[in-house]
Design an enzyme around this catalytic site. Structure first.
Site, PDB file in Angstrom:
ATOM      1  N   TYR A   1       2.554  65.021   2.884  1.00 55.24           N
ATOM      2  CA  TYR A   1       1.488  64.027   2.985  1.00 55.24           C
ATOM      3  C   TYR A   1       0.584  64.185   1.760  1.00 55.24           C
ATOM      4  O   TYR A   1       0.527  65.252   1.142  1.00 55.24           O
ATOM      5  CB  TYR A   1       0.678  64.198   4.275  1.00 55.24           C
ATOM      6  CG  TYR A   1       0.036  65.559   4.459  1.00 55.24           C
ATOM      7  CD1 TYR A   1      -1.166  65.878   3.830  1.00 55.24           C
ATOM      8  CD2 TYR A   1       0.624  66.526   5.274  1.00 55.24           C
ATOM      9  CE1 TYR A   1      -1.760  67.120   3.997  1.00 55.24           C
ATOM     10  CE2 TYR A   1       0.035  67.775   5.445  1.00 55.24           C
ATOM     11  CZ  TYR A   1      -1.155  68.067   4.805  1.00 55.24           C
ATOM     12  OH  TYR A   1      -1.745  69.303   4.958  1.00 55.24           O
TER      13      TYR A   1
ATOM     14  N   ASP B   1      -0.303  62.926  42.964  1.00 55.58           N
ATOM     15  CA  ASP B   1       0.607  62.125  43.778  1.00 55.58           C
ATOM     16  C   ASP B   1       1.543  63.113  44.463  1.00 55.58           C
ATOM     17  O   ASP B   1       2.375  63.738  43.796  1.00 55.58           O
ATOM     18  CB  ASP B   1       1.376  61.156  42.879  1.00 55.58           C
ATOM     19  CG  ASP B   1       2.318  60.254  43.642  1.00 55.58           C
ATOM     20  OD1 ASP B   1       1.829  59.442  44.440  1.00 55.58           O
ATOM     21  OD2 ASP B   1       3.539  60.358  43.421  1.00 55.58           O
TER      22      ASP B   1
ATOM     23  N   HIS C   1      -1.345  77.438   7.012  1.00 55.46           N
ATOM     24  CA  HIS C   1      -1.053  76.076   6.549  1.00 55.46           C
ATOM     25  C   HIS C   1      -1.626  75.918   5.141  1.00 55.46           C
ATOM     26  O   HIS C   1      -2.731  76.379   4.860  1.00 55.46           O
ATOM     27  CB  HIS C   1      -1.673  75.053   7.502  1.00 55.46           C
ATOM     28  CG  HIS C   1      -1.277  73.644   7.208  1.00 55.46           C
ATOM     29  ND1 HIS C   1      -0.039  73.139   7.512  1.00 55.46           N
ATOM     30  CD2 HIS C   1      -1.963  72.614   6.631  1.00 55.46           C
ATOM     31  CE1 HIS C   1       0.029  71.871   7.149  1.00 55.46           C
ATOM     32  NE2 HIS C   1      -1.135  71.532   6.608  1.00 55.46           N
TER      33      HIS C   1
END
Length: 810
Positions: free
Chosen positions: A253, A544, A228
């Site tokens: 940015y 669940d 990056h």
């Protein structure tokens, strides 16, 4: 070599902001016998070169809360240590230059309201007034977030480390972890050369090297180091008060630094840092790659004309600084937190360039998880257990991470499917689905049918597809098909056949331990199917599930596609013997009023056994476990068979069902059907932060038995309510703001269109201490506007459950 202690309560591996924050928060919760190990000096892995952006508004409520918590931590650190944590609260602008981005911006503004974030939508002129450097000719609007800003990485790292040491943590730098001792499935020690620190709690916070540390214990941590890059211009009197700016349509940015401008971006052709020894050297950087950065720089120049006028030449020499370093990314662009498959070995890594912003929140949830057993927030979206064995391969993780990075600033539409590293896991009937024109989605590596085609057409001159008039407005209608309606109505009128092979299936041995974990009573006769939740100590819902009793001491638990690893870990953590049999069985669900006739064509066995019962039958020549359970609100069964019979069973059901008008159906239809019945979805309507009582699931709680979380089930202060929107074409997707009497009150947990009742449905938690009255106007923020809604009783469809419990009339 420094002499290390022989034992410690916990060892943190990695001295970046994440590791320092975890150590600090462990000590704050009373675990002061903690040692942090760093192979270089603090922050010299990936923290030191971070651009430091802090945007509080994230894609999920949990990430947003973690970053908001982090912002509140900085004054505490300053008071404790006397050090400046490097926070620059200059606010932030997000620009929208296209209609699609403006729609996203309005949804983000709605989300900000539900999170309690200060925000304002600005015109282009108002944005320029805030930052006169901006060129706003193509800007449609900007979202202003005054709580945003940026952090200096070195200052934050020093403050967190000093805070940890003040509370008793020992930090040792210049030492390399060379091994992790594992015995009986639990971490037992950390090796540093010839020295061993005995411990049963290790936190892998090694950033881009977290994968290597995990492998020392035989654990796969799907971390992908990606290169990056950002640049910093030479100073030209940019004020230090300049807000941060994100211009996602131009994938760039920028912010102020040292009187100049820091510019970064997410390129479309990222590169993996392919090395077996990541971060072996301190402060690792790669040579500048200015051709790769050209798109980001040119985009920044269009937005900030002062940059376009700079004479920077053709290489990096024209900049004040070029930073091209490794960042730790993950397959889905979300953090990796939680306990791994080796008990006591935790991970806090994979922050995808946002480690500084969330550092405080990461430390908080990790410490609570380790010390208390579960964190305050619902962190399943970041839990490493969201990845199963399918994530083990580095090629799969790499393909997914590169895709995620390259599309980081793209508008993310609900229902949009990514195609990288697919297909991977497929049902035995997958080839048949392809022949039927299925549109697939992906979950946990599984290819799952969203809907089938083709759909019938109207008998009209224009041949408009049947059901097209029901396409929702806005985002909800972008990835949609009239086939969804056709499948719902076929399930209501005749039958629908759903492939739910991706269900996670766990076989469990031991009644007493299971009874202790389940809120409902699972000690019922063999052949019983029990709907239940498993709770944490705060009464929040950790799982669940349905539980089928196969034998006196053997049970099968069925849970959601993506939840199997998580739920199995919860069971094992509490001492149960669990075997994941997901891949061993296909599962097809046959639901609808003609289901009895269809299945009756294929078996001589009695099919009249009752609701929530299971029985072994033969379907054609296939051995099947049939369970009278439904998630659609219609009569029928879940039909389980060994995987090798799966294709044969699908073909038999299709051949028998089509003459009755049965349709194969997908998950988008199922989501509509379950909304009409008020069936909850874990991760949306119910989470570790909600209790069964709040969620309207008190019927599944057996209060007269002992189970984990029972004592926390106090009288609820809120309840999950069903809303019907006044405009049926305005359809919620989840996360929309809800106002009562003009005041922000809640957010939508899940929503959609009910095709059997022809209503737009949304669920939301509303307070009970000040309940809404008939005089209160309830509004839901959808597609940039406010739609009135009313609270209705549930379920909307078949409230007496006659279609589910009774045999269909012949």
């Amino acid at each position: 070599m420094v002499k290390l202690p022989a034992e410690a309560q916990a060892v943190v591996v990695g001295g970046g902001v994440a590791g320092c924050s975890v150590a600090y928060h462990l000590a704050r919760l009373g675990w002061t016998d903690v040692i942090l190990l760093e192979r270089h000096e603090l922050t010299e892995g990936t923290t030191w070169h971070s651009a430091g952006f802090v945007g509080q508004l994230r894609s999920t409520v949990t990430q947003t809360r973690m970053i908001m918590y982090s912002a509140g931590l900085y004054p505490e650190l300053s008071d404790l240590t006397g050090l400046d944590p490097g926070w620059h609260g200059v606010g932030g602008l997000r620009l929208a230059t296209t209609a699609e981005r403006y729609e996203e911006l309005t949804r983000q503004a709605g989300a900000a309201e539900t999170y309690g974030l200060d925000m304002e939508i600005l015109s282009a002129a108002e944005a320029r007034d805030m930052l006169p450097l901006l060129e706003v000719g193509d800007v449609r609007a900007a979202l202003w977030l005054p709580g945003d800003g940026w952090l200096d990485p070195a200052s934050l790292g020093r403050a967190l480390a000093a805070g940890a040491e003040k509370l008793g943590v020992r930090i040792v730098t210049g030492v390399e972890v060379t091994g992790l001792d594992v015995q009986d499935g639990r971490v037992r020690g950390v090796r540093v050369g010839e020295q061993v620190i005995r411990t049963e709690t290790v936190v892998n916070a090694a950033g881009a090297a977290a994968g290597k540390i995990g492998r020392l214990a035989g654990v796969d941590v799907p971390i992908v180091p990606i290169k990056h890059q950002y640049v910093v211009t030479r100073p030209f009197e940019v004020p230090a008060t300049m807000p941060t700016v994100r211009d996602p349509d131009n994938i760039v940015y920028f912010r102020e630094e040292g009187g100049g401008i820091l510019v970064g971006g997410y390129i479309r052709t990222p590169e993996v840092w392919d090395t077996p020894t990541p971060l072996a050297e301190p402060r690792t950087l790669f040579p500048p790659n200015m051709p790769k950065f050209r798109e980001s720089w040119e985009s920044a120049g269009r937005r900030l004309p002062d940059l376009a006028r700079m004479d920077i030449g053709d290489d990096e020499s024209g900049f004040g600084k070029v930073v091209h370093g490794p960042e730790a990314f993950t397959p889905d662009g979300e953090f990796l937190l939680g306990e791994t498959s080796v008990a006591g070995l935790w991970v806090a890594a994979g922050f995808c360039v946002h480690g500084l912003a969330a550092a405080g929140g990461v430390g908080k949830v990790m410490a609570e998880w380790i010390v208390d057993g579960s964190p305050e927030y619902d962190v399943f979206g970041m839990d490493i257990r969201r990845f199963g064995s399918h994530a083990r391969g580095s090629r799969w993780a790499r393909a997914k991470a590169l895709d995620s990075y390259s599309k980081y600033y793209d508008v993310v539409y609900p229902g949009e499917e990514r195609t990288a590293a697919r297909p991977l896991r497929r049902s035995p009937a997958w080839a048949r689905h392809v022949e039927l024109g299925a549109e697939f989605g992906e979950k946990a590596g599984w290819e799952r049918v969203n809907w089938f085609g083709p759909v019938p057409v109207k008998a009209s001159e224009d041949g408009e597809p049947w059901g097209e008039e029901h396409r929702p407005a806005g985002w909800a209608g972008k990835f949609w098909s009239p086939a969804i309606r056709a499948e719902c109505l076929a399930t209501r009128d005749t039958a629908g056949l759903f492939d739910q092979t991706s269900f996670s299936k766990l076989e469990i041995t031991g009644l007493s331990g299971l009874e202790r974990l389940c809120a409902n009573d699972v000690d019922r006769p063999v052949g019983s199917v029990v709907y239940t939740q498993m709770l944490n100590e705060r009464g929040g819902i950790e799982a669940d599930v349905t539980v089928t009793r196969l034998a006196a001491d053997r049970f099968r638990m069925v849970t959601g596609t993506a939840f199997g690893v998580h739920d199995a870990a919860w069971l094992r953590r509490h001492g149960l013997d669990v075997r994941d049999v997901t891949s061993a069985y296909a599962c097809y669900c046959l639901w609808g009023p003609r289901a009895l006739d269809i299945l009756g064509e294929l078996t001589d066995d009695d099919l009249t056994f009752g609701y929530m019962r299971a029985r072994e039958i033969s379907v054609g020549h296939v051995p099947v476990l049939a369970q009278r359970v439904t998630f659609a609100g219609e009569f029928g069964w879940e039909l389980y068979c060994p995987s090798e019979y799966g294709l044969t069973l699908w073909d038999a059901l299709m051949e028998a069902g089509l003459p009755y008008g049965m349709r194969p159906a997908g998950y988008r239809a199922l989501d509509s059907l379950r909304l009409e019945k008020g069936y909850r979805v874990w991760g949306l309507d119910i989470t570790p932060e909600t209790t069964p009582v709040e969620a309207g699931l008190g019927f599944a709680v057996q209060g007269d038995k002992d189970f984990i979380g029972r004592d926390a089930l106090a009288a609820p202060r809120r309840s999950l309510r069903c809303l019907v929107l006044a405009d049926p074409r305005q359809v919620c997707l989840g996360g929309e703001p809800v106002r009562v009497g003009g005041v922000p009150a809640s957010r939508v947990t899940s929503g959609g269109y009910g095709h059997r009742v022809d209503r737009s449905i949304a669920y939301t938690y509303l307070p009970l201490d000040e309940p809404a009255t008939d005089a209160d106007l309830i509004e839901v923020g959808v597609n940039g506007g406010w739609v009135t809604a009313e609270i209705v009783g549930e379920p909307l469809y078949d409230p007496g459950n006659k279609r589910v419990r009774r045999l269909p009339a012949s």
